[in-house]
Every structure is written in C-alpha cells, then in structure tokens.
Design a protein around this motif. Sequence first.
Motif, short mmCIF file in Angstrom:
data_model
loop_
_atom_site.label_atom_id
_atom_site.label_comp_id
_atom_site.label_asym_id
_atom_site.label_seq_id
_atom_site.Cartn_x
_atom_site.Cartn_y
_atom_site.Cartn_z
N ALA A 1 26.04 41.83 53.54
CA ALA A 1 25.50 41.38 52.25
C ALA A 1 25.43 42.51 51.23
N GLU A 2 25.16 43.72 51.68
CA GLU A 2 25.01 44.83 50.73
C GLU A 2 26.34 45.27 50.13
N ARG A 3 27.46 44.77 50.64
CA ARG A 3 28.78 45.08 50.08
C ARG A 3 29.46 43.86 49.48
N ARG A 4 28.71 42.78 49.37
CA ARG A 4 29.28 41.50 48.93
C ARG A 4 29.86 41.59 47.53
N GLY A 5 29.13 42.19 46.61
CA GLY A 5 29.58 42.24 45.23
C GLY A 5 30.88 43.00 45.08
N ARG A 6 31.00 44.13 45.76
CA ARG A 6 32.22 44.93 45.63
C ARG A 6 33.41 44.18 46.24
N ALA A 7 33.17 43.48 47.35
CA ALA A 7 34.25 42.71 47.96
C ALA A 7 34.74 41.63 47.00
N ILE A 8 33.82 40.95 46.34
CA ILE A 8 34.20 39.92 45.38
C ILE A 8 34.96 40.54 44.21
N ALA A 9 34.53 41.72 43.77
CA ALA A 9 35.23 42.40 42.67
C ALA A 9 36.67 42.71 43.06
N ILE A 10 36.90 43.15 44.29
CA ILE A 10 38.26 43.45 44.74
C ILE A 10 39.12 42.19 44.70
N VAL A 11 38.58 41.09 45.19
CA VAL A 11 39.34 39.84 45.21
C VAL A 11 39.65 39.37 43.80
N LEU A 12 38.65 39.38 42.93
CA LEU A 12 38.85 38.88 41.57
C LEU A 12 39.69 39.83 40.71
N ALA A 13 39.88 41.06 41.16
CA ALA A 13 40.78 41.96 40.44
C ALA A 13 42.19 41.41 40.39
N GLY A 14 42.53 40.55 41.35
CA GLY A 14 43.83 39.91 41.33
C GLY A 14 44.06 39.09 40.08
N ILE A 15 43.00 38.49 39.54
CA ILE A 15 43.12 37.71 38.30
C ILE A 15 43.48 38.64 37.15
N THR A 16 42.75 39.74 37.04
CA THR A 16 42.99 40.69 35.95
C THR A 16 44.40 41.26 36.02
N LEU A 17 44.85 41.64 37.22
CA LEU A 17 46.19 42.20 37.36
C LEU A 17 47.25 41.16 37.05
N ALA A 18 46.99 39.91 37.39
CA ALA A 18 47.95 38.85 37.07
C ALA A 18 48.09 38.68 35.56
#
Length: 399
Positions: free
Chosen positions: A138-155
């Motif tokens: 849980a303490e790393r949840r936000g960063r994990a979500i940020a990594i996944v959603l970075a795919g949107i920005t790169l696209a």
Amino acid sequence: MSTTTMAKGRALPTSLPWSGLLALSAAAFTAVVTELLPAGLLPRMAPALGVSEAQVGFLVTGYAVASFAGAIPLTVLLRGLPRRPVLVGTLLGFAASNAVVALSSSYGLTFTARLVAGLTGGTLWAMLVGYAARMVPAERRGRAIAIVLAGITLALSLGVPAGAALAQVVGWRAAFGALAGLAVLLVAWVRWRVPGFPGEPPGARLPLRRVAGLPGIPVVLSVTLLLLLGHQVMYTYVAPFAAHAGFGRTGLVLLVFGAATVAGIWLTGVLVDRCLRPALLGALALCSAVMPVLGGFAGTPAVLLSCVALWGVAFGGAPTLIQTALVDASGPAHADVATSLQTTVYNAGIAAGSLTGGVALEHLGAGALPWTSLPLVVGALVTVVLGRRHAFPAVRRRS
C-alpha cells in the motif's frame, strides 16, 4: 533485509516490480494510440475506405462511445474471472481489431472493429489501476499507479505523432498492423512478468451501487468530472484560443503542453505516496491560477507558453493523484468496479467539456474559454478541500 511483504496471504515485493508495471504501462500506451491514431490519418484513410474525412473521424467517436457504454457492464460481468486472463483478452481484442482495420476496405467492417476496440479499451481502463495497486504494498501504491498511467502521457506526446509519421512512410494500414503486432507482443510480456490474481469471489462482490456509495467514492468521482470539464473546455479549443491570442503556432503550444505533462507525471510519482492531498491541492490550485492569467494576458507569447507549461505540469499529475485516492477509498478488492465508474465519468467529462467549450466559443468567443474553465477547476479544488474526511484525508488509508 526482506524483499517481500504480505498482503492477504500473497507475498508482495518491497521494491517496485518494474517489468510488470511497465507491461501495464505499455498496455495503456497501446490503448491510447489505438483510440486516437485515426484522427491523425483522416486524409489517408478516407479515400481507401470510400468515405469522407468526417466519417473517418467517427471511428474515434465510435471507439469513445463504446468505451463509455461498455466499461461498467463489462467490468461487472467479468469481475469474478481471474485477472490475468482478462487482461490478456483485452490485449488480444486490440490485436484483432487493429488487424481488421489494417486489412479492411469496408467502412462498415472498420467501424465495427473500432467498436470492439472501444469495448476492449473500456474494460482495460477499468482494471489497469486496480491491477497495479494489487502488485505492490500500500505504501508504494501511488508510485505504481503513476508508472502505469505514464503510458497515457507517452502515447499522447510520442506514440500518436510517431504512429502518424510511420503511416506517412509505410502507409496507414501498416501503422495499424504494427499496433496489432505490439498488442501480441504485450500478451507474451504480460504472461511472463505480470502476476496472476483471482477474481472477486461471489461472497465478496459488492453490488455496483454499494461500490459507488462507499465513503469517499462520490467525492472522488465529482472531482474527476469537474476537472475534466474544466480541462476540456480549454484543451479542445486550444487552437482558436492561441489564434485569438495572436499566437498562430498551435503545434508549439501543444508540444509545450505535452512535454509539461511528462514532467508533471514524473513529479507526481515522487510525491504521491508521501503527500497525496497536498500534491492534488497544489495541482488544482495551479490550474485555477493559470486560467485567469490566460484570460487576461495570453496576448504576450511568453505568458501564454509559460501558463500552458504550468497547466500541463498540473494536469499531467492530477489523474494519478485522483486515481490513487479512488483506490484508497475503494480498496484494491473493489478497484476495478470503482475505476469503471471513473472511466465512465472521465469520458462524460471529456464530452461535456468539449460541448461546453464549443458553446462558449460560438457565443462568447475564444477569449471566454479560460473564464468558462475557471469555475469548474475551482469547483474541483473546493471539492478536494471539503473532502478531507473520506476521499482525500490528510493521512492516507493503507488498506
């Protein structure tokens, strides 16, 4: 030192599982490029399909409508199935639909394939964030979500322009064929590096209305809607606004915005797990501050581009912060259903924001766009301020 922690009987790595998270990020990248690529290929696709450019544009509209309509019912229907086969199924759906588009000479068949892609996309978006949340403590949840959603920005910043450039060199059919091939490669990557998780057992499945009513969920959805409304009012009509400001280089404005969103999501990845609420308040306050400056001083190019950069940094990070708050409120077990609700609200905000901006542009002129956006973004900010108890607490829940 231990490299794992336990979550409901499953060992989770204390370090980020980069390969698996990047596979999910690549899935997000593929979905966004699949959705938006036809918009950059209108003149090339129209003659081949024997239709007007406007009808080719409807291939993007059809995808969005199918994604909007299918996210909730498909997520509810599939929530009991093991997660990895569902994820693989969405990627195979992208592969099949893009392959059909690459080979089809019939507009009707192409449109049908785009509807399938939209249904696939709605299902994928509903599960990506919850999947990432279940892969880490849980303490790393936000960063994990940020990594996944970075795919949107790169696209948005790289993928769609690169797809359009590839189409100029080898043809638009080859560009869609490459997307189909990418989805197939992702299937292998997912099966190799993304862990499997069970579906929700029957006794643990909250009805949709109960998930929607969990403490904090309505507030997070309200913030999502208000922010997307305010953002789309400006972003959809950035070209006429730039022209109104006397700055005709819309491409440069969009480039500055895109680069700034990359910086915003990187900054969010650093901050989200330590100070989600202050970071979101700061992002929304920055958006709110930029709009009146654009409304009053955009005629100066340096002011226009600086404000667009600040807007991009703020908006680039906001979705990750809001998605993390949503998973905190729902808990990872109900994150797929909660995210399907947010996917629907997100698409509704895009559609309604574009409509609102169009009405303002037609009746009040481009100069009114920042002032139309301002109360909506401020509304999102005020909602976060008032949502301290459940949606955006000062101390995050770690369930």
